[in-house]
Design an enzyme around this catalytic site. Structure first.
Site, PDB file in Angstrom:
ATOM      1  N   ARG A 162      -0.852 -31.149  20.058  1.00 30.13           N
ATOM      2  CA  ARG A 162      -0.659 -32.510  19.537  1.00 30.13           C
ATOM      3  C   ARG A 162      -1.976 -33.049  18.993  1.00 30.13           C
ATOM      4  NH1 ARG A 162      -1.207 -36.338  22.897  1.00 30.13           N
ATOM      5  NH2 ARG A 162       0.149 -35.505  24.521  1.00 30.13           N
ATOM      6  N   TYR A 166       9.927 -48.850  -0.368  1.00 31.13           N
ATOM      7  CA  TYR A 166      10.898 -47.918   0.215  1.00 31.13           C
ATOM      8  C   TYR A 166      11.674 -48.603   1.361  1.00 31.13           C
ATOM      9  CZ  TYR A 166      12.717 -43.846   2.632  1.00 31.13           C
ATOM     10  OH  TYR A 166      13.541 -42.943   3.246  1.00 31.13           O
ATOM     11  N   LYS A 215       9.031 -34.927  -0.304  1.00 30.08           N
ATOM     12  CA  LYS A 215       9.385 -35.051  -1.715  1.00 30.08           C
ATOM     13  C   LYS A 215       8.576 -34.057  -2.558  1.00 30.08           C
ATOM     14  CE  LYS A 215      11.705 -38.366   0.221  1.00 30.08           C
ATOM     15  NZ  LYS A 215      11.273 -39.758   0.268  1.00 30.08           N
TER      16      LYS A 215
HETATM   17  C1  LIG Z   1      11.182 -40.779   1.266  1.00 31.93           C
HETATM   18  C2  LIG Z   1      10.122 -41.801   1.165  1.00 31.93           C
HETATM   19  C3  LIG Z   1       9.478 -42.282   2.305  1.00 31.93           C
HETATM   20  C4  LIG Z   1       9.883 -41.860   3.722  1.00 31.93           C
HETATM   21  O1  LIG Z   1       9.581 -40.531   3.960  1.00 31.93           O
HETATM   22  P1  LIG Z   1      10.405 -39.590   4.983  1.00 31.93           P
HETATM   23  O2  LIG Z   1       9.732 -38.277   4.823  1.00 31.93           O
HETATM   24  O3  LIG Z   1      11.820 -39.605   4.543  1.00 31.93           O
HETATM   25  O4  LIG Z   1      10.232 -40.194   6.336  1.00 31.93           O
HETATM   26  C5  LIG Z   1       8.465 -43.196   2.136  1.00 31.93           C
HETATM   27  N1  LIG Z   1       8.108 -43.637   0.918  1.00 31.93           N
HETATM   28  C6  LIG Z   1       8.706 -43.200  -0.198  1.00 31.93           C
HETATM   29  C7  LIG Z   1       8.271 -43.719  -1.527  1.00 31.93           C
HETATM   30  C8  LIG Z   1       9.734 -42.273  -0.120  1.00 31.93           C
HETATM   31  O5  LIG Z   1      10.342 -41.857  -1.228  1.00 31.93           O
END
Ligand SMILES: *Cc1c(COP(=O)(O)O)cnc(C)c1O
Length: 397
Positions: A51, A103, A200
């Site tokens: 961790r 978001y 992403k």
């Molecule tokens: C998807 C997203 C998040 C959150 O991320 P996770 O990996 O789903 O927890 C935060 N900010 C933006 C702009 C996103 O597209």
């Protein structure tokens, strides 16, 4: 192997992590271990418990730090874990100024969790500097920005906001998920903390949920490292490896998707069923000039508005190629419906105030041939057009 003077594409492939120092392996070894044997009773080695630190995670953390131009990086179990941990830098009584079309998960964290811990917030249009100036309070500790924002691709002036924040003694957090360091490097523009949903574009294959943070300041890095270890939402080693693997092709993926997004945005502008196209790459997009001052590309995400929810329903049902899903930034094109997906956590009234209309769709352009995508769209628009015509005919009877 590593040379910080190399260009971005080269640094994605050849960095301090590109060859394992012990074995020469060209893929980072996955250290599946929770704990580490200590050779001496009085002095512990570099690692003690996963961790707190693990070599595979560290490889990813150093890589994101280098790519963002920071001194330290942090890997978390999701983008929300990265964002939430960064918010733990705040204390009771502090105030945060935040982009209004942020978001949905971040909106939920701020309004439903931080609020309970006595942290105040104000949502504002961060593309408006005058509004920021007016809304900074004595206890404002963080200005939180997404640019381009989600899903309206609003542009905020990072350099001037960071300067304003510094003058007011607050930190700037930037969620850089939409552009990645391939296209925009907020730390170079004065930001203090860069955050990512690495789920992403950074990993890019819709196969992992991960979050990253990068900072330049050593004192801030120390505070964040403490919080990462304390809160404990670290990324597992297997997922670290997946993110590292995805990162290697980040540049080619985002360049290709961006090129297609530009073509598709221009095409959508010619379609009569489309009321509005939101894309920083379009000259008339508000803030486009600022956008190109602070980044070197328009990215691969665009939004467009149809007349209403019925048109959206028909359009989505007819489409064959894009995945209809939440998320973005992958090899496959992903079409989302913000009102029911990313912004479902936001009350309808708040949503509409922010321009997140029931006819709005967000498209993250993948690596398919753009001609195939446009042909697919054309077919779906034809059905929308035919249904509208039937409605009009019935209406005129
Ligand atoms: C998807 C997203 C998040 C959150 O991320 P996770 O990996 O789903 O927890 C935060 N900010 C933006 C702009 C996103 O597209």
């Amino acid at each position: 192997m590593s040379n910080r003077n190399h260009r971005f594409e080269t640094r994605l492939i050849h960095n301090d992590q590109s060859v394992d120092k012990q074995t020469g392996a060209v893929s980072v070894p996955v250290h599946h271990t929770s704990t580490f044997h200590q050779s001496y009773i009085e002095s512990f080695g570099k690692y003690d418990y996963s961790r707190s630190g693990n070599p595979t995670r560290e490889a990813l953390e150093e890589t994101i730090a280098q790519l963002e131009g920071g001194s330290s990086g942090f890997a978390f179990s999701s983008g929300m874990a990265a964002i939430s941990t960064a918010f733990l830098l705040l204390s009771k009584g502090d105030h945060v100024l935040i982009s209004e079309d942020v978001y949905g998960g971040t909106y939920r964290m701020v309004t439903e969790v931080l609020q309970r811990f006595g942290i105040e917030y104000t949502f504002i249009d961060t593309s408006d500097l005058t509004e920021i100036k007016q809304k900074i309070k004595q206890n404002t500790k963080v200005i939180y920005i997404e640019t381009p924002s989600n899903p309206l691709l609003k542009i905020s002036d990072l350099q001037r906001i960071c300067q304003l924040a510094k003058e007011s003694g607050c930190l700037t957090f930037v969620d850089n998920t939409f552009l990645t360091p391939a296209l925009q490097r907020p730390l170079d523009l004065g930001a203090d903390v860069v955050l990512h949903s690495a789920t992403k574009f950074i990993s890019g294959h819709s196969d992992v949920v991960a979050g990253l943070a990068a900072v330049r300041d050593d004192a801030l890095a120390e505070r964040l490292a403490f919080l990462q270890n304390t809160f404990g939402a670290v990324l597992g080693v297997q997922d670290c490896w997946l993110v590292l693997r995805g990162l290697k092709t980040l540049h080619v993926r985002i360049q290709q998707s961006q090129q297609s997004a530009e073509t598709i945005a221009r095409y959508l502008e010619t379609v009569s069923e489309v009321e509005k196209v939101y894309y920083p790459g379009l000259k008339k997009h508000p803030g486009s000039e600022i956008h190109f001052r602070q980044s070197n590309g328009s990215g691969a995400v665009l939004s467009f508005r149809l007349s209403n929810a019925d048109a959206v329903k028909t359009f989505v049902t007819e489409l064959k190629i894009p995945v209809f899903a939440v998320s973005l930034g992958a090899v496959e094109s992903i079409l989302s419906y913000p009102a029911k997906m990313s912004h479902a956590a936001m009350p309808k009234e708040e949503r509409e105030k922010r321009g997140i209309h029931d006819g709005l769709l967000r498209l993250s352009v993948g690596l398919e041939n753009p001609d195939d995508l446009m042909k697919d769209f054309e077919g779906a628009f034809k059905t929308v057009r035919a249904k509208n015509k039937v409605k009009q005919d019935i209406g005129s009877i």
